[in-house]
Write a protein that holds these residues in place. Structure first.
Motif, mmCIF file in Angstrom:
data_model
loop_
_atom_site.group_PDB
_atom_site.id
_atom_site.type_symbol
_atom_site.label_atom_id
_atom_site.label_comp_id
_atom_site.label_asym_id
_atom_site.label_seq_id
_atom_site.Cartn_x
_atom_site.Cartn_y
_atom_site.Cartn_z
ATOM 1 N N ALA A 1 0.815 -1.222 0.000
ATOM 2 C CA ALA A 1 0.000 0.000 0.000
ATOM 3 C C ALA A 1 0.843 1.264 0.000
ATOM 4 C CB ALA A 1 -0.920 0.002 1.224
ATOM 5 N N HIS A 2 2.163 1.135 0.035
ATOM 6 C CA HIS A 2 3.025 2.320 0.114
ATOM 7 C C HIS A 2 2.805 3.257 -1.065
ATOM 8 C CE1 HIS A 2 6.854 4.608 -0.248
ATOM 9 N NE2 HIS A 2 6.777 4.636 1.059
ATOM 10 N N MET A 3 2.640 2.695 -2.266
ATOM 11 C CA MET A 3 2.490 3.554 -3.445
ATOM 12 C C MET A 3 1.167 4.316 -3.407
ATOM 13 S SD MET A 3 1.698 0.870 -6.535
ATOM 14 C CE MET A 3 0.211 -0.115 -6.620
ATOM 15 N N LEU A 4 0.198 3.823 -2.640
ATOM 16 C CA LEU A 4 -1.080 4.527 -2.488
ATOM 17 C C LEU A 4 -1.004 5.579 -1.392
ATOM 18 C CD1 LEU A 4 -3.469 1.432 -2.603
ATOM 19 C CD2 LEU A 4 -2.855 2.939 -4.502
ATOM 20 N N GLU A 5 -0.260 5.287 -0.347
ATOM 21 C CA GLU A 5 -0.199 6.185 0.809
ATOM 22 C C GLU A 5 0.827 7.301 0.633
ATOM 23 O OE1 GLU A 5 -1.502 3.083 4.322
ATOM 24 O OE2 GLU A 5 0.604 3.128 3.712
ATOM 25 N N PHE A 6 1.916 7.004 -0.097
ATOM 26 C CA PHE A 6 2.975 7.991 -0.299
ATOM 27 C C PHE A 6 3.371 8.026 -1.781
ATOM 28 C CE2 PHE A 6 3.433 6.241 4.007
ATOM 29 C CZ PHE A 6 3.221 7.390 4.747
ATOM 30 N N PRO A 7 2.470 8.493 -2.644
ATOM 31 C CA PRO A 7 2.713 8.404 -4.089
ATOM 32 C C PRO A 7 3.939 9.178 -4.566
ATOM 33 C CG PRO A 7 0.749 9.724 -3.608
ATOM 34 C CD PRO A 7 1.146 9.054 -2.335
ATOM 35 N N GLU A 8 4.243 10.320 -3.938
ATOM 36 C CA GLU A 8 5.391 11.094 -4.406
ATOM 37 C C GLU A 8 6.696 10.357 -4.127
ATOM 38 O OE1 GLU A 8 8.849 13.593 -4.146
ATOM 39 O OE2 GLU A 8 7.812 12.822 -2.372
ATOM 40 N N ARG A 9 6.825 9.788 -2.949
ATOM 41 C CA ARG A 9 8.022 9.030 -2.610
ATOM 42 C C ARG A 9 8.122 7.769 -3.474
ATOM 43 N NH1 ARG A 9 10.438 10.496 2.071
ATOM 44 N NH2 ARG A 9 11.270 8.408 2.419
ATOM 45 N N ALA A 10 6.986 7.106 -3.655
ATOM 46 C CA ALA A 10 6.972 5.894 -4.473
ATOM 47 C C ALA A 10 7.371 6.198 -5.911
ATOM 48 C CB ALA A 10 5.585 5.254 -4.420
ATOM 49 N N ALA A 11 6.934 7.353 -6.418
ATOM 50 C CA ALA A 11 7.275 7.730 -7.797
ATOM 51 C C ALA A 11 8.769 7.996 -7.951
ATOM 52 C CB ALA A 11 6.470 8.956 -8.212
ATOM 53 N N ARG A 12 9.395 8.560 -6.924
ATOM 54 C CA ARG A 12 10.841 8.813 -7.000
ATOM 55 C C ARG A 12 11.621 7.504 -7.041
ATOM 56 N NH1 ARG A 12 11.688 12.428 -1.902
ATOM 57 N NH2 ARG A 12 13.901 12.203 -2.434
ATOM 58 N N LEU A 13 11.218 6.537 -6.243
ATOM 59 C CA LEU A 13 11.873 5.233 -6.270
ATOM 60 C C LEU A 13 11.615 4.523 -7.600
ATOM 61 C CD1 LEU A 13 11.138 4.032 -2.628
ATOM 62 C CD2 LEU A 13 13.377 4.592 -3.585
ATOM 63 N N ARG A 14 10.399 4.680 -8.113
ATOM 64 C CA ARG A 14 10.058 4.055 -9.395
ATOM 65 C C ARG A 14 10.911 4.609 -10.527
ATOM 66 N NH1 ARG A 14 4.066 4.970 -10.941
ATOM 67 N NH2 ARG A 14 4.809 7.121 -11.101
ATOM 68 N N GLU A 15 11.103 5.914 -10.548
ATOM 69 C CA GLU A 15 11.883 6.530 -11.627
ATOM 70 C C GLU A 15 13.307 5.983 -11.643
ATOM 71 O OE1 GLU A 15 12.905 8.644 -14.898
ATOM 72 O OE2 GLU A 15 10.904 8.270 -14.058
ATOM 73 N N ALA A 16 13.883 5.826 -10.463
ATOM 74 C CA ALA A 16 15.242 5.275 -10.401
ATOM 75 C C ALA A 16 15.272 3.841 -10.913
ATOM 76 C CB ALA A 16 15.759 5.347 -8.968
ATOM 77 N N THR A 17 14.235 3.067 -10.615
ATOM 78 C CA THR A 17 14.170 1.677 -11.087
ATOM 79 C C THR A 17 13.981 1.629 -12.595
ATOM 80 O OG1 THR A 17 13.221 0.988 -8.963
ATOM 81 C CG2 THR A 17 12.982 -0.525 -10.817
ATOM 82 N N LEU A 18 13.135 2.494 -13.137
ATOM 83 C CA LEU A 18 12.927 2.525 -14.592
ATOM 84 C C LEU A 18 14.213 2.903 -15.319
ATOM 85 C CD1 LEU A 18 9.407 4.224 -14.726
ATOM 86 C CD2 LEU A 18 9.946 1.864 -15.385
ATOM 87 N N GLU A 19 14.980 3.785 -14.723
ATOM 88 C CA GLU A 19 16.266 4.136 -15.327
ATOM 89 C C GLU A 19 17.192 2.925 -15.373
ATOM 90 O OE1 GLU A 19 17.819 7.425 -13.150
ATOM 91 O OE2 GLU A 19 16.329 8.857 -13.910
ATOM 92 N N GLN A 20 17.167 2.114 -14.320
ATOM 93 C CA GLN A 20 17.984 0.901 -14.300
ATOM 94 C C GLN A 20 17.503 -0.097 -15.349
ATOM 95 O OE1 GLN A 20 20.699 0.802 -12.876
ATOM 96 N NE2 GLN A 20 20.711 1.153 -10.679
ATOM 97 N N ILE A 21 16.194 -0.226 -15.498
ATOM 98 C CA ILE A 21 15.653 -1.134 -16.509
ATOM 99 C C ILE A 21 16.085 -0.691 -17.905
ATOM 100 C CG2 ILE A 21 13.520 -1.983 -17.587
ATOM 101 C CD1 ILE A 21 12.212 -1.719 -14.791
ATOM 102 N N ALA A 22 16.058 0.604 -18.138
ATOM 103 C CA ALA A 22 16.420 1.131 -19.462
ATOM 104 C C ALA A 22 17.866 0.810 -19.820
ATOM 105 C CB ALA A 22 16.186 2.646 -19.500
#
Length: 401
Positions: free
Chosen positions: A334-355
């Motif tokens: 539920a973290h991405m629902l409760e803290f979307p801004e923080r979750a989005a920052r972690l997601r962006e870093a992961t997407l960069e790694q995937i790329a």
């Protein structure tokens, strides 16, 4: 505080768990939230100190203090590197239970997510009404921090709702019970069907259990009464299954299922399949895939190496494991629902790694991670089709005539 006998209260238990920490700081470089803020209170070491102070009554659970605890994604990277073997996950669960759920918890949305029947109905209505065409438009009308906005953005454009295979009849093969869960039973139904097919091919007898929430959402949110009730349901369902192994396609459920069923072999199906990999044959697939490893697969299931090994049995498949730093994609239940801004920052870093591995397809075994990552894909070459690794394996399975 050394105890000569087992703790009798939750507060004593938390204090005893906290006392195991030697404050060495080896956990800091592995902690995704400490990486976001560089704040000691956002590290495992800092949260352990907060939990100990709360348990001993040295401080009150103010909003700012509990926010540091709520920010934890529960990845358990700290446990993997801890020289003192601190049971951080248990300490976090007990501390959240002691202080209770956050007032900002999106209870209505979480109640829907825990009900597979409601989710299936919503999926059917969404498909009939063309949800994929208007969900983002609706989401943009909601506040940026709205949990409902995040949920709408994470919904898939389309989904395959497969014909689920029936449970196998009684025979002499080892029996495996598949726990469908809640969100996964709808959004990862294809992976569950794939798992049954793979287990059957590997020589197991698969038994499908009823679909319901394992209790992870409540357990990690401090809702202990609801979590305990779901644990009771898990135990009743398991006793009726008559199986030797319990598996789930979602590693995020494993820890909660193991907590409810101590002594039961609760496993990632990957491990069972690899043990009988000599019975499985796969058709070639010339494709470069990025294998994203969810935190729970690495730190709870500990099946990351087994998964990579099994995927590499597919001829011509180029499996590129995504580098783990910053360790967590930010979904975290539920973290991405409760803290979307923080979750989005972690997601962006992961997407960069995937790329960096330039994949043609993304594989990830946790449905929350996949939906969260997909919601962050943009038009800069980051529109990778995604699926559960078991779905790909089942698609390539050679079936004997």
């Amino acid at each position: 505080m050394a105890l000569e006998k087992p703790p009798y209260t939750r507060e004593q238990k938390i204090a005893a768990l906290a006392d195991q920490c030697v404050q060495c700081g080896l956990c800091l470089p592995t902690c995704p939230t400490y990486g976001l803020d560089g704040n000691e209170a956002e590290s495992p070491r800092g949260r352990i100190a907060i939990a100990a102070a709360l348990a001993r009554g040295d401080t009150e659970p103010t909003e700012s203090l509990r926010l540091h605890l709520d920010h934890c994604v529960g990845c358990l990277n700290c446990e993997r590197v801890c020289p003192a073997n601190v049971k951080y996950g248990e300490l976090l669960v007990e501390t959240r239970a002691m202080i209770g759920p956050t007032p900002q918890r999106p209870r209505a949305l979480l109640a829907v997510l825990k009900q597979p029947t409601l989710l299936r109905l919503a999926a059917r209505l969404g498909g009939a009404k063309g949800l994929g065409r208007w969900r983002r438009r609706l989401a943009r009308r909601l506040p940026a921090e709205s949990a409902w906005r995040v949920a709408l953005e994470a919904l898939p454009e389309s989904r395959d709702i497969p014909r689920l295979l029936p449970s196998e009849g009684h025979d002499e093969r080892p029996a495996v019970a598949l726990f469908p869960g809640c969100v996964a039973s709808v959004e990862d139904a294809a992976a569950e069907e794939a798992t049954l097919a793979l287990l059957h091919a590997a020589g197991y007898r698969a038994v499908r259990l009823p679909a319901f929430c394992c209790g992870a959402i409540d357990l990690h949110g401090g809702e202990m009464k609801a979590a305990d009730a779901l644990a009771d349901r898990v135990r009743e369902t398991w006793r009726a299954a008559g199986a030797e192994h319990l598996v789930t396609v979602t590693p995020g459920c494993l820890g909660t299922l193991r907590r409810a069923l101590p002594g039961v072999d609760v496993a990632d199906p990957i491990n069972l399949l690899l043990a009988r990999a000599d019975r499985l044959r796969f058709q070639p697939l010339a494709r470069r895939v990025a294998l994203h490893l969810p935190c729970t697969q690495v730190n709870v299931a500990r099946s990351d190496a087994a998964l990579a090994t099994l995927l590499r049995r597919v001829p011509e498949l180029d499996v590129q494991v995504v580098p783990r730093a910053p360790y967590c994609c930010g979904a975290a239940g539920a973290h991405m629902l409760e803290f979307p801004e923080r979750a989005a920052r972690l997601r962006e870093a992961t997407l960069e790694q995937i790329a960096t591995v330039a994949p043609q397809q993304l594989l990830s075994s946790n449905i929350g991670c996949r939906l969260h990552l997909a919601a962050g894909m943009d038009g800069e070459g980051r529109h990778w089709p995604h699926m559960h690794p078991l779905t790909l394996l089942a698609q390539q399975l050679e079936v004997s005539p």
